[in-house]
Design an enzyme around this catalytic site. Structure first.
Site, mmCIF file in Angstrom:
data_model
loop_
_atom_site.group_PDB
_atom_site.id
_atom_site.type_symbol
_atom_site.label_atom_id
_atom_site.label_comp_id
_atom_site.label_asym_id
_atom_site.label_seq_id
_atom_site.Cartn_x
_atom_site.Cartn_y
_atom_site.Cartn_z
ATOM 1 N N SER A 158 -48.342 -1.609 -0.212
ATOM 2 C CA SER A 158 -47.971 -0.313 0.365
ATOM 3 C C SER A 158 -48.959 0.747 -0.080
ATOM 4 O O SER A 158 -49.328 0.800 -1.260
ATOM 5 C CB SER A 158 -46.553 0.084 -0.082
ATOM 6 O OG SER A 158 -46.197 1.352 0.419
ATOM 7 N N CYS A 159 -49.408 1.574 0.866
ATOM 8 C CA CYS A 159 -50.266 2.706 0.522
ATOM 9 C C CYS A 159 -49.699 3.970 1.161
ATOM 10 O O CYS A 159 -48.895 3.890 2.085
ATOM 11 C CB CYS A 159 -51.711 2.468 0.959
ATOM 12 S SG CYS A 159 -51.985 2.528 2.728
ATOM 13 N N PRO A 160 -50.079 5.164 0.695
ATOM 14 C CA PRO A 160 -49.473 6.409 1.179
ATOM 15 C C PRO A 160 -49.592 6.613 2.681
ATOM 16 O O PRO A 160 -48.663 7.078 3.326
ATOM 17 C CB PRO A 160 -50.223 7.495 0.407
ATOM 18 C CG PRO A 160 -50.710 6.813 -0.822
ATOM 19 C CD PRO A 160 -51.026 5.410 -0.413
#
Length: 578
Positions: free
Chosen positions: A124-126
């Site tokens: 997961s990334c922003p």
């Protein structure tokens, strides 16, 4: 001559652990093999294996009746069996284990055959557009090249994809979380977990997997951790509307707690002191009642929708919840708005197909606009008014309950809190009481919290006054159960109920039902939905504090008395070694 390292672990005390260890040691030495045995018991780990010993070993033998983490043995052939078989068929067990040493490429095995290392991962990334999926691809390719099995859940801007199932998590040997955003790891209780950044997985997946094997941390196994693990397992098995509703409630709770306690603090200066503008009581009331309580329903609706459609559901859910407040539809309207917004957003997300170059417009423009418009119009023109009428009628009925009806309601809510100790029935009673706080109906909340405290408290007291009815392990867990009960964590009773459901569950249901009935009959009110005994110290958080405490004490004593009456004494030998 072969070099063997072994681990023994009995499920009940130390006896089976040591018997298996001695049998393996004596037989292996008689056959001319070198062996080192690590022993696991309730007393801890005795003679732990060192890295050099594992590296030099030809085979690993695990004789255990409970789960033993075997990731440290990933480069060795591993043979599994029970402690009973290690004691009664020692020579055969050693022969079967040594048969694995002829493998060309040693892999982790069980006594049912070979299998590769199993890994589950979350990325997961922003922004959620590129790095999330790049990290997932890198981990998959690297794991596949090593012959490992891997499943990767991606948490991107359009929600979770390939969500990990409870079965996948249960079977996993290793968990890797590569994320630059917060990822809830409660569902991985009892697993070896390694956390890193999404960038590290993209640039060096091999290093990440190596580090995960060497540096991953296994979540604990004391009573509190066991309770957390059980809660995580329950959460993993929830599905459909029930799961979505509880997600919304869990995010709403901090607002209810903060708002309710701030309102209670404003009463310290006088019940009507907040009416004087510019004073501290007025400020506390504005923060608690004017801000926190007004956000409760929007947050409830927003995160119900989030649970259904992930991020695309959040915006229409929050706005639908605010419309429910403005339309006087309360928490019932918020629930309707949440489900409406979630399913609308999910349908739009799946139905709208755009070229990959325009895909970035969906989460920031197209989905919020369309889902909010549809949800809002339905709330205003279709749902709002009827739901508001239903809520008003229900609130009037509850506020007009006579003593007899109040006692019956308390019996029902109290019993529900103990039936499954944090399961669907417990949560149904709790959600009902929390929702009524938005309508200034506080008696059910008091009954529910008191009834939820008595199961672990009654069990804890029973382990003190009737020690001959509990094993050493249960008596040791009694102290932790007391703390969980005082904190209003009903799940603290689960380990006891799992071992003896026929006697424990009826006892705690009766105790909780009596507590709920007493709380309602004595007119106790509670403005905060959680906190247990710690919230009682705050002035005006509870009405009729002394009688409320009496309700909890009576329910605890009833639970303890029934446990003593129903549970039979355990033989002294069994109490000592269990």
């Amino acid at each position: 001559m072969s070099k063997i390292v072994a681990v023994t672990a009995g499920a009940k005390g130390v006896a089976h652990t040591h018997l298996a260890a001695e049998a393996l040691s004596a037989t292996a030495q008689a056959l001319g093999h070198q062996i080192r045995v690590e022993r696991h018991s309730a007393e801890g780990v005795e003679a732990p294996l060192q890295g050099a010993e594992i590296a030099a070993a030809d085979v690993v033998l695990i004789a255990a009746d409970l789960r033993i983490e075997d990731v440290r043995f990933v480069t060795k052939p591993v043979y599994r069996t029970s402690t009973a078989r290690a004691v009664t068929q020692t020579a055969a067990v050693l022969a079967e284990a040594l048969a694995l040493t002829g493998e060309e490429t040693p892999q982790m095995t069980t006594d049912t055959g070979q299998r590769p290392l199993r890994v589950v991962a979350i990325t997961s990334c922003p922004t959620g557009i590129a790095h999330t999926f790049m990290a997932a691809d890198a981990l998959k390719k690297t794991a596949a090249a090593r012959g490992w099995e891997i499943a990767v859940e991606t948490q991107g801007s359009v929600g979770s994809q390939n969500a990990l199932s409870a079965a996948q998590i249960q079977a996993a040997d290793l968990v890797v979380i590569a994320a630059d955003t917060h990822v809830d790891d409660s569902r991985f209780a009892g697993k070896k977990v390694y956390k890193t950044s999404v960038g590290a997985a993209v640039k060096g997946a091999a290093k990440v997997l190596d580090a995960a094997l060497a540096e991953g941390v296994v979540l604990g196994t004391n009573l509190a951790d066991t309770v957390d693990a059980l809660k995580a397992q329950r959460a993993a098995t929830r599905s459909g509307p029930y799961m979505h509703l509880l997600t919304g409630v869990s995010y709403m709770l901090p607002l209810v707690v903060a708002g309710g306690l701030l309102i209670a603090l404003s009463f310290v200066f006088g019940i009507k002191a907040f009416e004087v503008e510019g004073t501290l009581p007025a400020a506390l009331m504005a923060i608690g009642g004017g801000a926190a309580f007004k956000l409760m329903v929007p947050v409830l609706a927003g995160f119900i929708a989030y649970s259904i459609a992930d991020r695309p559901g959040l915006t229409p859910g929050l706005i639908g919840g605010m419309l429910a407040v403005n339309l006087n539809a309360g928490f019932l309207g918020g629930i309707v708005a949440g489900f409406l917004a979630g399913y609308v957003a999910r349908w739009l997300r799946d139905a709208i197909k755009l070229p990959r170059t325009l895909e970035g417009l969906k989460p920031v423009l197209i989905l919020p606009l369309l889902s909010t418009a549809i949800t809002g119009l339905i709330m205003v023109y279709v749902v709002g008014t009827p739901v508001a009428a239903i809520l008003a009628a229900m609130t009037a009925f509850l506020q007009g309950l006579g003593t007899t009806n109040a006692v019956v309601l308390g019996l029902i809510l109290g019993g529900m809190m103990a039936v499954d100790m944090g399961g669907p029935i417990n949560k149904a009673a709790y959600t009902f009481a929390v929702g009524l706080l938005t309508s200034s109906t506080y008696a059910p909340m008091a009954a529910v919290m008191a009834a939820g405290m008595t199961p672990p408290l009654g069990l804890a007291l029973a382990t003190l006054v009737a020690k001959n009815r509990f094993t050493a392990e249960e008596r040791e867990a009694g102290g932790a159960a007391a703390v969980l009960g005082l904190s209003f964590i009903t799940e603290g009773a689960i380990p006891f109920a799992a071992k003896d459901p026929a006697r424990v569950i009826p006892s705690i249901i009766v105790g909780s039902a009596i507590t709920g009935a007493l709380s309602m009959a004595l007119g106790c009110l509670l403005v905060a939905p959680h906190g247990g005994i710690f919230v009682l110290a705050i002035p005006h958080a509870v009405t009729n504090l002394g009688l409320y405490a009496l309700s909890i004490v009576v329910g605890t004593l009833v639970t303890t008395g029934l446990l003593i009456a129903l549970k039979k004494p355990i033989p002294a030998e069994e109490r000592a070694r269990s």
